[in-house]
Scaffold this motif. Structure first.
Motif, PDB file in Angstrom:
ATOM      1  N   TYR B 357       1.102  -1.451  -0.135  1.00 41.98           N
ATOM      2  CA  TYR B 357       0.096  -0.043  -0.047  1.00 41.98           C
ATOM      3  C   TYR B 357       0.698   1.486  -0.022  1.00 41.98           C
ATOM      4  O   TYR B 357       0.241   2.315  -0.569  1.00 41.98           O
ATOM      5  CB  TYR B 357      -1.390  -0.341   0.983  1.00 41.98           C
ATOM      6  N   LYS B 358       2.249   1.410   0.834  1.00 42.25           N
ATOM      7  CA  LYS B 358       2.666   1.994   0.175  1.00 42.25           C
ATOM      8  C   LYS B 358       3.415   2.935  -0.563  1.00 42.25           C
ATOM      9  O   LYS B 358       3.065   3.812  -1.364  1.00 42.25           O
ATOM     10  CB  LYS B 358       4.209   1.936   1.191  1.00 42.25           C
ATOM     11  N   GLU B 361       0.775   4.397  -2.824  1.00 45.74           N
ATOM     12  CA  GLU B 361       0.800   5.337  -3.422  1.00 45.74           C
ATOM     13  C   GLU B 361       1.595   6.589  -4.659  1.00 45.74           C
ATOM     14  O   GLU B 361       0.837   7.427  -4.754  1.00 45.74           O
ATOM     15  CB  GLU B 361       2.271   6.017  -1.516  1.00 45.74           C
TER      16      GLU B 361
END
Lengths: 166, 653
Positions: B357-358, B361
């Motif tokens: 999920y990082k 981004e």
């Protein structure tokens, strides 16, 4: 051979007669002789039974149809095991002989398992020689269906007079 | 994955060959049973003793006959004669009744002959038991009467023997025939049984395969992956787990359809398995949707992770050709290493997910991110904050600070900006930006927004009650508060506090309005209609186009602090700010300069007609009490002696 056995039979029956002269004729007649490995003989090394003596042993009534009959009969007589106990049989094999010299061998264990009787009464009639008397080894065919084979019914010896234990 | 297709094709035609196999099995079984019964019946029929019995009768007839002969010369044998007579008698009923009789029925005239012999024997009874005892010589008469019956029985015994023998022979043949057939039936039984067994095993394998493989791509699915991951976690061998989320897949699906999307997923899986599984001994699984997982064995340091991830990105960024379409996608990859990042499947998966999920981004650009425990802390912090935020709203642990916005012409406060303050028991001061983010992520932004509006109203009321001239308060609106009823909510709150409309302003960021063009285009005019003043915050940092700006019903433009900071040193910044002021004015807006910290900046801005200023030069954000003293002490101060603006007219644009 046949004649020898017939003569032997005759000898036995005459011998029985001579012993039983003191006893009432109808009741006292010897109908079964047990010989061989027994502990309690009543005539030398053998044990002899008249009807009354057999009647005094533990008995059973079996209602069944044999392959030689068209209907159910009621057979009554002492358990063979009771006879063996009475004479104190020590052997494991029995040789049963009939009036016509028919002979079969039975193991002691077989008797203990199936508890056959020595029938002397068929439908309230004392069995005569003409009707397979004096004794007929009846297996409880009704209780044990597996006995309904030739091998087992062949053991149902009639006109039985002599048991030898060895 | 050829194996998979093969198994599936077997599956498809299963019914066609399963039916005959089952039929053969059952027919064979039923026929075997019938054959067996027939054999048993035949063997049962052999079970007959009439041969024996009839020979016994013959023997007894002879014996009786012989005894009579003996008796003629030896008259002591009379007893044996009667005994033999009785035994002979006993042989007849055996043959005339029961099973033996049933068998003899099959021989013509057998039973009548036996019966007639029996009758003859019975007829002899009186002679035997009376006359014979005294006159042995009549025995030859008796023998003469017996003679024909002896012959008949002898013949009958032989006939019966032959008849039965033939019957046995026939029976034997029939039994052997039946047993021949039984062999074939057994072959059928065994073969169809074996086939059924193979089928069951196959079916099991197919089921297992299907349960553990993805039906679209044929590669292992989530279930298989979980099992494999758990298994590897039980060992000591270090390995890496890469979670891949495709960037831009949704667009392909939306624009080119699900069919193309599926084909693209297949191509992706083919590319991954061909390049990674085969050359690097990796295991590629599809977890669902456009999410893939790759297990990379023998990983000793993070360089190897980077290496594989770079290869994955390279593989996926190369364009895909799907049915004449060119698809360009990318990948967001989150990676973890066993055992450094976790020693069990769950923690590894969660952490790879966090890393992914990082990486996401940066989407639509591909990025690889190895998990770091700091991320875990961030996630934890978010979790705690969201739980505590609900509680803080409920128990009024949040506060508002107010920063005045000053009229540059006269130095007087025009309005106040409400700023959210939260002193968290663990993390201390939490920035408003993070509070809003947490609130937005966890669906409490509306509650929070409404709380801010009410609190601002309450405060204005309190100030009014302390005889302070009421100043409008601007509140920041988070994206999810852009709802049609916002205006009426604000006005209702004002009414509840006995305040006139127009005292609550709204500040929206440029980014929000751009990202939510549709919502803002609907809600902002409604807000304006409700008489609510709107200020556009952080102007210049976002992506708004001038045409879009023109459409927005915004009355105040707030130039972002990043421009103001440099205006005294940087010519470009100053040029930009000047132009922004001009554009604002040209569109009929008032212009606020944010983040003024130095007097020179204020002077420069005032000189160029910037209407208002905000920043530490004037005041930092203040508590409600300090606002009172600030307003009381505010003196007219003209940075360039220009005329004060009439801020009461700010509402009408």
């Amino acid at each position: 051979m046949f004649k020898l056995i017939a003569a032997l039979l005759l000898l036995i029956s005459t011998a029985a007669n001579s012993v039983e002269t003191t006893q009432p004729e109808s009741e006292g007649k010897v109908i079964l002789t047990v010989t061989g490995k027994i502990l309690h003989g009543n005539y030398g090394n053998s044990a002899r039974f008249n009807l009354e003596q057999l009647q005094s042993l533990k008995s059973q009534t079996l209602k069944l149809q044999t392959r030689w009959s068209d209907r159910i009969h009621e057979y009554h007589g002492p358990l063979l095991s009771a006879v063996l106990e009475h004479v104190g049989a020590t052997g494991n094999t029995l040789r049963l002989t009939a009036l016509n010299d028919y002979t079969i061998d039975i193991e002691r264990a077989y008797i203990e398992k199936y508890q056959p009787i020595l029938a002397w009464r068929d439908d309230n009639q004392i069995m005569s020689v003409r009707n397979k008397g004096p004794l007929w080894l009846i297996l409880p065919l009704d209780k044990y269906p597996e006995l309904n084979t030739e091998e087992n019914t062949g053991k149902m010896i009639w006109q039985l007079t002599h048991i030898e234990i060895f | 994955m050829l194996d998979n297709r093969f198994l599936l094709s077997i599956l498809r035609f299963k019914e066609l060959w399963l039916t005959p196999v089952v039929l053969i099995f059952f027919i064979s079984a039923i026929f075997s049973l019938v054959q067996l019964r027939q054999s048993i019946t035949i063997l049962d029929n052999r079970y007959g003793t009439s041969v024996w019995s009839l020979f016994q009768l013959k023997t007894e007839l002879h014996r009786f006959n012989d005894t009579l002969t003996i008796y003629r010369s030896d008259n002591t044998a009379y007893r044996e004669v009667t005994a033999r007579y009785d035994i002979l008698w006993s042989r007849f009923p055996v043959l005339l009744k029961g099973i033996d009789a049933n068998q003899l029925v099959k021989i013509e005239g057998a039973l009548p002959s036996i019966q007639s012999a029996f009758d003859q024997i019975k007829a002899l009874e009186p002679s035997i038991f009376t006359q014979l005892q005294h006159t042995p010589s009549i025995s030859s008469d008796l023998q003469q009467k017996l003679e024909p019956h002896i012959r008949t029985i002898e013949k009958l015994a032989l006939d019966n023997y032959h008849f039965n023998n033939d019957f046995y022979n026939r029976g034997d043949r029939r039994v052997s025939e039946l047993q021949q057939q039984l062999i074939w039936l057994m072959v059928g039984l065994i073969m169809s049984g074996t086939l059924l067994l193979i089928l069951i095993i196959r079916e099991n394998r197919i089921n297992r395969f299907q349960a553990e493989h993805d039906s679209l791509t044929g590669i292992p699915n989530r279930a298989f992956f979980r099992r494999e991951l758990t298994r590897r976690c039980e060992g000591d061998e270090p390995f890496a787990l890469h979670l891949i989320d495709l960037n831009g897949f949704k667009d392909v699906n939306d624009t080119l359809g699900h069919h193309t999307g599926d084909l693209l997923l297949k191509s992706v899986s083919d590319r991954l398995t061909n390049c990674l599984d085969q050359t690097h001994d990796c295991l590629t699984c599809r977890l669902g949707g456009d999410e893939f997982a790759i297990l990379q064995p023998h990983v000793n340091d993070t360089h190897e992770l980077d290496h594989i991830a770079a290869e994955i990105i390279q593989l996926l960024e190369e364009d895909f050709r799907v049915e004449e379409h060119q698809c360009l996608i990318g990948a967001s990859i989150g990676s973890v290493q066993f055992p450094n990042h976790g020693d069990n499947a769950s923690s590894l998966l969660t952490r790879a997910d966090i890393a992914m999920y990082k990486a996401k981004e940066s989407a639509p650009f591909s990025r690889h991110q190895i998990f770091d425990f700091i991320m875990d802390e961030q996630i934890n912090r978010r979790q705690i904050l969201q739980m505590d935020l609900r509680e803080a709203i409920e128990h009024h642990k949040l506060h508002l600070a107010y920063q005045p916005i000053i009229d540059l012409k006269n130095g007087r406060p025009v309005y106040l900006e409400a700023l959210l303050r939260w002193e968290h028991p663990i993390y201390g001061f939490v920035s408003p930006l993070e509070i809003i983010e947490v609130a937005e992520q966890h669906g409490i932004a509306n509650t929070l927004g409404y709380w801010i509006i009410c609190e601002a109203c309450r405060q204005i009321r309190e100030w009014s009650d302390n005889s302070m001239k009421p100043l409008p308060v601007a509140v920041n609106i988070s994206p999810s508060m852009h709802r049609p009823e916002l205006g009426s909510l604000i006005n209702q709150a004002l009414e509840e506090h006995n305040l006139p409309h127009g005292l609550i302003w709204i500040e929206v960021t440029e980014d929000t309005t751009m990202q939510m063009i549709q919502e803002t285009q609907r809600t902002l005019p409604l807000l304006k209609k409700s008489g609510i003043h709107i200020a556009l915050d952080d102007f210049g940092t976002g992506l708004s186009s001038l045409s879009h700006l023109q459409q927005l019903p915004v009355q105040t433009l707030k130039i972002d602090r990043s421009f103001i900071k440099k205006i005294t040193q940087n010519q470009v910044s100053w040029a930009l700010v000047k132009n922004m002021i001009t554009i604002g004015h040209d569109l009929g807006m008032h212009v606020v300069a944010e983040g003024i910290e130095h007097r020179e900046e204020a002077e420069l801005l005032t000189e160029h007609n910037c209407d208002m200023g905000q920043g530490y030069l004037f005041s930092k954000p203040l508590t409600p009490e300090d606002i009172i003293s600030f307003c009381n002490s505010a003196k007219d101060f003209n940075y360039l002696h220009s005329a004060a603006i009439n801020y009461t007219a700010l509402g009408d644009r």
